[in-house]
Design a protein around this motif. Structure first.
Motif, PDB file in Angstrom:
ATOM      1  N   ASN A 150      -0.517   5.075  -1.936  1.00  0.00           N
ATOM      2  CA  ASN A 150       0.369   4.027  -1.455  1.00  0.00           C
ATOM      3  C   ASN A 150      -0.476   2.824  -1.025  1.00  0.00           C
ATOM      4  O   ASN A 150      -1.541   3.000  -0.447  1.00  0.00           O
TER       5      ASN A 150
ATOM      6  N   PRO B 165       0.761  -4.439   2.260  1.00  0.00           N
ATOM      7  CA  PRO B 165       0.147  -5.427   3.151  1.00  0.00           C
ATOM      8  C   PRO B 165       0.824  -5.472   4.530  1.00  0.00           C
ATOM      9  O   PRO B 165       2.041  -5.332   4.636  1.00  0.00           O
TER      10      PRO B 165
ATOM     11  N   SER C 127       0.600  -7.827   8.293  1.00  0.00           N
ATOM     12  CA  SER C 127      -0.003  -8.973   8.980  1.00  0.00           C
ATOM     13  C   SER C 127       0.066  -8.858  10.504  1.00  0.00           C
ATOM     14  O   SER C 127      -0.572  -9.656  11.198  1.00  0.00           O
ATOM     15  N   TYR C 128       0.843  -7.894  11.008  1.00  0.00           N
ATOM     16  CA  TYR C 128       0.741  -7.628  12.448  1.00  0.00           C
ATOM     17  C   TYR C 128      -0.483  -6.740  12.626  1.00  0.00           C
ATOM     18  O   TYR C 128      -0.378  -5.534  12.864  1.00  0.00           O
TER      19      TYR C 128
ATOM     20  N   GLY D 155       6.783  -1.254  10.520  1.00  0.00           N
ATOM     21  CA  GLY D 155       8.209  -1.104  10.792  1.00  0.00           C
ATOM     22  C   GLY D 155       8.856   0.014   9.996  1.00  0.00           C
ATOM     23  O   GLY D 155       8.197   0.928   9.504  1.00  0.00           O
TER      24      GLY D 155
ATOM     25  N   LYS E  90       8.269   3.278   7.144  1.00  0.00           N
ATOM     26  CA  LYS E  90       7.638   2.835   5.898  1.00  0.00           C
ATOM     27  C   LYS E  90       6.617   3.885   5.470  1.00  0.00           C
ATOM     28  O   LYS E  90       6.062   4.617   6.298  1.00  0.00           O
TER      29      LYS E  90
ATOM     30  N   SER F  49       3.587   3.781   4.494  1.00  0.00           N
ATOM     31  CA  SER F  49       2.237   3.687   5.086  1.00  0.00           C
ATOM     32  C   SER F  49       2.207   4.404   6.432  1.00  0.00           C
ATOM     33  O   SER F  49       1.268   5.153   6.733  1.00  0.00           O
TER      34      SER F  49
HETATM   35  C1  LIG Z   1       1.918 -10.822   3.832  1.00  0.00           C
HETATM   36  C2  LIG Z   1       2.799  -9.690   4.273  1.00  0.00           C
HETATM   37  C3  LIG Z   1       2.664  -9.171   5.553  1.00  0.00           C
HETATM   38  C4  LIG Z   1       3.438  -8.097   5.981  1.00  0.00           C
HETATM   39  N1  LIG Z   1       3.250  -7.607   7.238  1.00  0.00           N
HETATM   40  C5  LIG Z   1       3.972  -6.548   7.650  1.00  0.00           C
HETATM   41  C6  LIG Z   1       3.740  -5.999   8.957  1.00  0.00           C
HETATM   42  O1  LIG Z   1       2.871  -6.441   9.727  1.00  0.00           O
HETATM   43  N2  LIG Z   1       4.493  -4.921   9.329  1.00  0.00           N
HETATM   44  C7  LIG Z   1       5.420  -4.355   8.485  1.00  0.00           C
HETATM   45  O2  LIG Z   1       6.059  -3.368   8.864  1.00  0.00           O
HETATM   46  N3  LIG Z   1       5.654  -4.871   7.251  1.00  0.00           N
HETATM   47  C8  LIG Z   1       4.933  -5.933   6.822  1.00  0.00           C
HETATM   48  N4  LIG Z   1       5.138  -6.433   5.559  1.00  0.00           N
HETATM   49  C9  LIG Z   1       6.116  -5.775   4.670  1.00  0.00           C
HETATM   50  C10 LIG Z   1       5.516  -4.515   4.002  1.00  0.00           C
HETATM   51  O3  LIG Z   1       4.383  -4.841   3.230  1.00  0.00           O
HETATM   52  C11 LIG Z   1       6.582  -3.875   3.094  1.00  0.00           C
HETATM   53  O4  LIG Z   1       7.666  -3.432   3.890  1.00  0.00           O
HETATM   54  C12 LIG Z   1       6.078  -2.742   2.239  1.00  0.00           C
HETATM   55  O5  LIG Z   1       7.064  -2.400   1.286  1.00  0.00           O
HETATM   56  C13 LIG Z   1       5.756  -1.488   3.044  1.00  0.00           C
HETATM   57  O6  LIG Z   1       5.337  -0.525   2.118  1.00  0.00           O
HETATM   58  P1  LIG Z   1       5.275   1.021   2.392  1.00  0.00           P
HETATM   59  O7  LIG Z   1       6.685   1.539   2.609  1.00  0.00           O
HETATM   60  O8  LIG Z   1       4.649   1.542   1.143  1.00  0.00           O
HETATM   61  O9  LIG Z   1       4.421   1.226   3.613  1.00  0.00           O
HETATM   62  C14 LIG Z   1       4.400  -7.527   5.114  1.00  0.00           C
HETATM   63  C15 LIG Z   1       4.558  -8.075   3.822  1.00  0.00           C
HETATM   64  C16 LIG Z   1       3.766  -9.144   3.412  1.00  0.00           C
HETATM   65  C17 LIG Z   1       3.936  -9.710   2.026  1.00  0.00           C
END
Ligand SMILES: Cc1cc2nc3c(=O)[nH]c(=O)nc-3n(C[C@H](O)[C@H](O)[C@H](O)COP(=O)(O)O)c2cc1C
Length: 187
Positions: free
Chosen positions: A38, A41, A43-44, A60, A68, A70
């Motif tokens: 998996n 990205p 940014s927090y 989140g 999520k 991750s």
């Molecule tokens: C630049 C960028 C920053 C992001 N930062 C966050 C973050 O800090 N926290 C978060 O929950 N999702 C963040 N997201 C959204 C996640 O990348 C997105 O929900 C992703 O599908 C999570 O994937 P996963 O379910 O495989 O973990 C961000 C997306 C982008 C494009």
């Protein structure tokens, strides 16, 4: 102008905060579960301590209320590989923000090259100039749908010519400003 956060909804809080706290580093996190790689990205994200070497990332939930992928993977395997974005892979990182099913791999779907450089940790994005191999350290409970996760940095990969004998590092990572990725320039 004074902005009163009690009168600002979540989307607009995000827009104002992410447009103001700039540039934000991006953790492009690779995790693994049952052989499915998996990558997403976040940014927090920021380092919080050198000894112990800790970083924090807030992750989140999906729209259906489940964590999520991750977050689920980090809590299960206790491992995460944090990679960094540069101009050669920025198109791929954007794709990794798409919500996929837990059994679908962004690495496979978006044909992202990875390389195994540290045994016992998920592989790194091959085009990243540096990657941090981390173990789960702690989580904090806060109100809302987000979980701050503290990760302990155990090993770091860095391209040989990007660190000198005095440990000065020169990586060309992109940062996030509002909704755009931006390169950093020397003044
Ligand atoms: C630049 C960028 C920053 C992001 N930062 C966050 C973050 O800090 N926290 C978060 O929950 N999702 C963040 N997201 C959204 C996640 O990348 C997105 O929900 C992703 O599908 C999570 O994937 P996963 O379910 O495989 O973990 C961000 C997306 C982008 C494009």
């Amino acid at each position: 102008m004074i902005l009163d956060y009690k009168n600002i909804d979540d989307l607009n809080r995000y827009k104002i905060m992410s447009g103001t706290v700039i540039p934000r580093p991006i953790a492009w996190i690779v995790t693994e579960d049952e052989g499915v790689l998996n990558a997403a990205p976040f940014s927090y994200f920021i380092p919080i301590s050198s000894n112990p070497a800790l970083l924090i990332v807030s992750i989140g939930k999906k729209d259906d209320g489940s964590p999520k992928d991750s977050l689920a993977n980090i809590l299960k395997t206790k491992k995460a590989t944090i990679c960094f974005v540069n101009k050669d892979n920025v198109d791929k990182v954007q794709k990794c923000a798409m919500p996929l099913g837990k059994d679908e791999s962004e690495i496979e779907k978006f044909e992202i090259d990875v390389k195994n450089v540290m045994e016992g940790f998920p592989p790194m994005i091959a085009s990243s100039q540096s990657a941090m191999f981390c173990e789960y350290y702690d989580t904090y409970k806060i109100s809302g749908d987000i979980t701050p996760v503290v990760l302990e940095l155990k090993y770091q990969y860095i391209e040989d010519d990007r660190i000198n004998e005095r440990n000065h590092v020169n990586v060309e990572n992109l940062g996030r400003c509002g909704v755009s990725f931006k390169a950093l320039v020397d003044l």
